[in-house]
Design a protein around this motif. Structure first.
Motif, PDB file in Angstrom:
ATOM      1  N   TRP A  57      37.802  39.072  38.363  1.00 48.86           N
ATOM      2  CA  TRP A  57      36.990  40.256  37.069  1.00 48.86           C
ATOM      3  C   TRP A  57      36.135  41.485  38.118  1.00 48.86           C
ATOM      4  O   TRP A  57      36.718  42.504  37.509  1.00 48.86           O
ATOM      5  CB  TRP A  57      36.190  39.824  36.138  1.00 48.86           C
ATOM      6  CG  TRP A  57      37.047  38.987  34.734  1.00 48.86           C
ATOM      7  CD1 TRP A  57      36.639  38.140  33.779  1.00 48.86           C
ATOM      8  CD2 TRP A  57      38.021  40.182  33.843  1.00 48.86           C
ATOM      9  NE1 TRP A  57      37.605  37.770  33.363  1.00 48.86           N
ATOM     10  CE2 TRP A  57      38.695  39.261  33.463  1.00 48.86           C
ATOM     11  CE3 TRP A  57      38.251  41.669  34.154  1.00 48.86           C
ATOM     12  CZ2 TRP A  57      39.188  39.261  31.955  1.00 48.86           C
ATOM     13  CZ3 TRP A  57      39.247  41.597  32.961  1.00 48.86           C
ATOM     14  CH2 TRP A  57      39.749  40.267  31.514  1.00 48.86           C
ATOM     15  N   VAL A  60      38.899  42.976  39.659  1.00 45.39           N
ATOM     16  CA  VAL A  60      39.520  44.094  38.636  1.00 45.39           C
ATOM     17  C   VAL A  60      38.548  45.679  38.743  1.00 45.39           C
ATOM     18  O   VAL A  60      39.348  46.424  38.150  1.00 45.39           O
ATOM     19  CB  VAL A  60      39.224  43.535  37.352  1.00 45.39           C
ATOM     20  CG1 VAL A  60      39.832  44.381  35.846  1.00 45.39           C
ATOM     21  CG2 VAL A  60      40.906  42.379  37.009  1.00 45.39           C
ATOM     22  N   MET A 233      50.691  44.882  45.561  1.00 44.99           N
ATOM     23  CA  MET A 233      50.380  43.977  44.313  1.00 44.99           C
ATOM     24  C   MET A 233      50.393  42.854  45.990  1.00 44.99           C
ATOM     25  O   MET A 233      49.338  41.782  45.423  1.00 44.99           O
ATOM     26  CB  MET A 233      50.983  43.914  43.300  1.00 44.99           C
ATOM     27  CG  MET A 233      50.051  42.411  42.440  1.00 44.99           C
ATOM     28  SD  MET A 233      51.327  42.324  40.986  1.00 44.99           S
ATOM     29  CE  MET A 233      52.371  41.933  41.156  1.00 44.99           C
ATOM     30  N   SER A 354      48.831  53.403  42.365  1.00 44.04           N
ATOM     31  CA  SER A 354      49.771  52.624  42.316  1.00 44.04           C
ATOM     32  C   SER A 354      49.249  51.970  43.420  1.00 44.04           C
ATOM     33  O   SER A 354      49.511  50.134  43.193  1.00 44.04           O
ATOM     34  CB  SER A 354      51.118  52.977  42.864  1.00 44.04           C
ATOM     35  OG  SER A 354      50.992  53.227  43.954  1.00 44.04           O
ATOM     36  N   LEU A 357      46.020  50.155  41.656  1.00 43.97           N
ATOM     37  CA  LEU A 357      46.293  49.036  40.606  1.00 43.97           C
ATOM     38  C   LEU A 357      47.220  47.973  40.716  1.00 43.97           C
ATOM     39  O   LEU A 357      46.881  46.696  39.882  1.00 43.97           O
ATOM     40  CB  LEU A 357      47.663  49.564  39.685  1.00 43.97           C
ATOM     41  CG  LEU A 357      48.394  49.249  38.336  1.00 43.97           C
ATOM     42  CD1 LEU A 357      47.294  48.782  37.164  1.00 43.97           C
ATOM     43  CD2 LEU A 357      49.426  49.707  37.777  1.00 43.97           C
ATOM     44  N   ALA A 358      47.165  48.088  41.672  1.00 43.81           N
ATOM     45  CA  ALA A 358      47.970  46.264  42.973  1.00 43.81           C
ATOM     46  C   ALA A 358      46.541  45.860  43.003  1.00 43.81           C
ATOM     47  O   ALA A 358      47.206  45.026  42.611  1.00 43.81           O
ATOM     48  CB  ALA A 358      48.687  46.644  44.416  1.00 43.81           C
ATOM     49  N   ILE A 360      44.221  45.635  41.561  1.00 45.27           N
ATOM     50  CA  ILE A 360      43.244  44.583  40.312  1.00 45.27           C
ATOM     51  C   ILE A 360      44.452  43.504  39.737  1.00 45.27           C
ATOM     52  O   ILE A 360      43.978  42.859  39.593  1.00 45.27           O
ATOM     53  CB  ILE A 360      44.008  45.925  38.992  1.00 45.27           C
ATOM     54  CG1 ILE A 360      43.226  46.932  39.372  1.00 45.27           C
ATOM     55  CG2 ILE A 360      42.705  44.704  37.455  1.00 45.27           C
ATOM     56  CD1 ILE A 360      42.940  48.832  38.238  1.00 45.27           C
ATOM     57  N   VAL A 361      45.600  44.368  39.903  1.00 50.80           N
ATOM     58  CA  VAL A 361      46.407  42.851  39.383  1.00 50.80           C
ATOM     59  C   VAL A 361      46.855  41.645  39.696  1.00 50.80           C
ATOM     60  O   VAL A 361      47.043  40.749  39.687  1.00 50.80           O
ATOM     61  CB  VAL A 361      47.717  43.692  38.954  1.00 50.80           C
ATOM     62  CG1 VAL A 361      49.126  42.648  38.531  1.00 50.80           C
ATOM     63  CG2 VAL A 361      47.908  44.993  37.861  1.00 50.80           C
ATOM     64  N   CYS A 362      46.306  42.006  41.763  1.00 52.07           N
ATOM     65  CA  CYS A 362      46.474  41.251  42.949  1.00 52.07           C
ATOM     66  C   CYS A 362      45.570  40.619  42.266  1.00 52.07           C
ATOM     67  O   CYS A 362      46.004  38.512  42.743  1.00 52.07           O
ATOM     68  CB  CYS A 362      46.690  41.946  43.939  1.00 52.07           C
ATOM     69  SG  CYS A 362      46.175  40.723  45.475  1.00 52.07           S
ATOM     70  N   SER A 363      43.886  40.515  42.433  1.00 53.62           N
ATOM     71  CA  SER A 363      43.618  40.275  42.740  1.00 53.62           C
ATOM     72  C   SER A 363      43.154  39.148  41.037  1.00 53.62           C
ATOM     73  O   SER A 363      43.091  37.771  41.192  1.00 53.62           O
ATOM     74  CB  SER A 363      41.999  40.903  43.033  1.00 53.62           C
ATOM     75  OG  SER A 363      42.315  41.332  43.661  1.00 53.62           O
ATOM     76  N   LYS A 364      42.708  39.486  39.705  1.00 49.69           N
ATOM     77  CA  LYS A 364      43.166  38.105  38.675  1.00 49.69           C
ATOM     78  C   LYS A 364      44.369  37.343  38.876  1.00 49.69           C
ATOM     79  O   LYS A 364      44.299  36.997  38.092  1.00 49.69           O
ATOM     80  CB  LYS A 364      43.261  39.799  37.451  1.00 49.69           C
ATOM     81  CG  LYS A 364      42.578  38.908  36.420  1.00 49.69           C
ATOM     82  CD  LYS A 364      41.697  38.247  36.444  1.00 49.69           C
ATOM     83  CE  LYS A 364      40.747  37.280  34.797  1.00 49.69           C
ATOM     84  NZ  LYS A 364      40.104  37.003  35.345  1.00 49.69           N
ATOM     85  N   THR A 365      45.597  38.326  38.881  1.00 49.77           N
ATOM     86  CA  THR A 365      46.567  37.505  39.030  1.00 49.77           C
ATOM     87  C   THR A 365      46.305  36.231  40.266  1.00 49.77           C
ATOM     88  O   THR A 365      46.873  35.289  39.351  1.00 49.77           O
ATOM     89  CB  THR A 365      48.125  38.553  38.689  1.00 49.77           C
ATOM     90  OG1 THR A 365      47.516  39.152  37.788  1.00 49.77           O
ATOM     91  CG2 THR A 365      49.218  36.930  38.965  1.00 49.77           C
TER      92      THR A 365
END
Length: 408
Positions: A57, A60, A233, A354, A357-358, A360-365
């Motif tokens: 988080w 994120v 990402m 972009s 956003l990568a 954000i998604v990279c870390s949490k995912t």
């Protein structure tokens, strides 16, 4: 043979204006001091004892701030000029890095990372726009690569120095160095480079670059953003889950992780500019080069499924580095060349968003997959996403050809 090879290598660096070199120098200083990011997930997990979910988080919040900063940087560069944005961004973020080390609560770090990245990442689209002004049209792609080269040369030194600073001074030393280098870099820029306004279409720039359609109706540009988002990402696992994997699977120290990450920077430093020069001379389709990069990134994670040999980490770094070389400089060039005059900030703002956003998604995912299913599943997912980016780049090439446009 060696002399001719060196001469050929250094010939790639000729023809740049003084301002481009100064941009490259301050980028190197700034990146060499950016030691916090490669160790941020380790710092949050092992020093502040946050859970994987909490670390995710905070990252994120890091990415959301980066997205906001990228958008603001692009919009404001078109409205008030890239020069003012660059100076404000680096100087203020340098001060904020000094403050960040004293924040240790979860919500405090979420807010702190969001704020610092919202300001720090205003710099990126502004810097790209500055290259459209200071670089000659005929060597703009090489100018983009020169600045990226500075990033990676600094990154080659930064993680190794960062690992040594952690061992000698602790993590607080990283925040002091990072903040100081931001301020030093932008002061050099402010005293060395005069503000220059964008001018009308320069001789040598093709009128075909002017696209009267709204950016939101530019379908090939959005497919490019999606493709680069996926590649970024997947690639950014290098800074989030891979350092944790080094320690938990193979028992590597921060210094060893820093050495591996420095290998990435060194390879990019040695190979990117010659590769860019060759593709420019031979006029190789840039979208095809991006597709090769997506394939290398995918293979860089699939190969980690072989987890019984520590040297596989080196092979993975080599593949990821090749993916970075083939993907990022050429995608930068395609995005910048597609932007109409006066809208470079808007295009490059969305382009850099972009990447945010990568993050954000990279870390949490990645961290959630590891927490629930383990590292092996994460490598399968990331490798598969790399293959999806390969498919998207092939589709993008067909779209550009169908509109009778040679990929920029």
């Amino acid at each position: 043979m060696l002399r001719s090879g060196l001469r050929s290598y250094f010939n790639n660096f000729k023809g740049f204006r003084r301002e481009v070199w100064i941009l490259a120098i301050i980028t190197f200083i700034n990146r060499a001091g950016t030691m916090v990011l490669p160790f941020l997930s380790k710092y949050l997990k092992e020093n502040l004892y946050f859970t994987y979910g909490q670390v995710g988080w905070i990252m994120v919040a890091f990415g959301l701030g980066s997205m906001l900063g990228s958008w603001l940087g692009g919009k404001l560069s078109d409205k008030i000029g890239f020069y003012k944005i660059m100076i404000f961004s680096l100087f203020t973020s340098g001060i904020l890095f000094f403050v960040l080390q004293y924040i240790t609560s979860f919500w405090g770090l979420c807010f702190g990372m969001f704020t610092i990245m919202a300001i720090a990442d205003m710099f990126r689209p502004a810097m790209f726009v500055s290259l459209s002004v200071y670089a000659k049209p005929e060597n703009r792609v090489r100018a983009l690569s020169l600045v990226r080269l500075s990033v990676n040369l600094g990154f080659a030194a930064g993680p190794t120095l960062g690992g040594l600073i952690i061992l000698g001074m602790g993590y607080q030393g990283l925040f002091w160095v990072d903040g100081s280098t931001c301020i030093i870099a932008i002061l050099i820029f402010a005293f060395s480079v005069k503000e220059k306004k964008r001018i009308p279409l320069e001789i040598g720039e093709l009128p075909a670059k002017i696209n009267r359609k709204s950016i939101y109706k530019d379908k090939p540009f959005w497919l490019l953003l999606f493709t680069i988002f996926i590649v970024a990402m997947v690639f950014f696992q290098l800074f989030t889950t891979l350092p944790l994997y080094h320690h938990e699977k193979f028992g590597l120290t921060e210094f060893h992780t820093g050495m591996l990450l420095s290998l990435n920077g060194l390879l990019v430093f040695l190979l990117e500019m010659p590769i860019v020069s060759i593709t420019e001379r031979k006029k190789i389709n840039k979208i095809k080069i991006i597709s090769y990069g997506a394939l290398c990134v995918a293979l860089g994670y699939f190969i980690l499924l072989i987890d019984s040999w520590v040297f596989i980490l080196v092979i993975s770094i080599i593949l990821l580095s090749l993916g970075e070389i083939f993907t990022f400089p050429f995608s930068n060039a395609v995005a910048l060349n597609r932007a109409p005059k006066g809208q470079e900030g808007q295009y490059m703002g969305l382009f850099t968003m972009s990447f945010s956003l990568a993050h954000i998604v990279c870390s949490k995912t990645g961290l959630e997959i590891i927490a629930h299913f383990g590292y092996q599943t994460n490598w399968i997912v990331m490798g598969s996403l790399g293959m999806l980016a390969l498919i998207c780049s092939v589709w993008l090439n067909r779209m550009l050809l169908s509109e009778n446009r040679i990929p920029a």
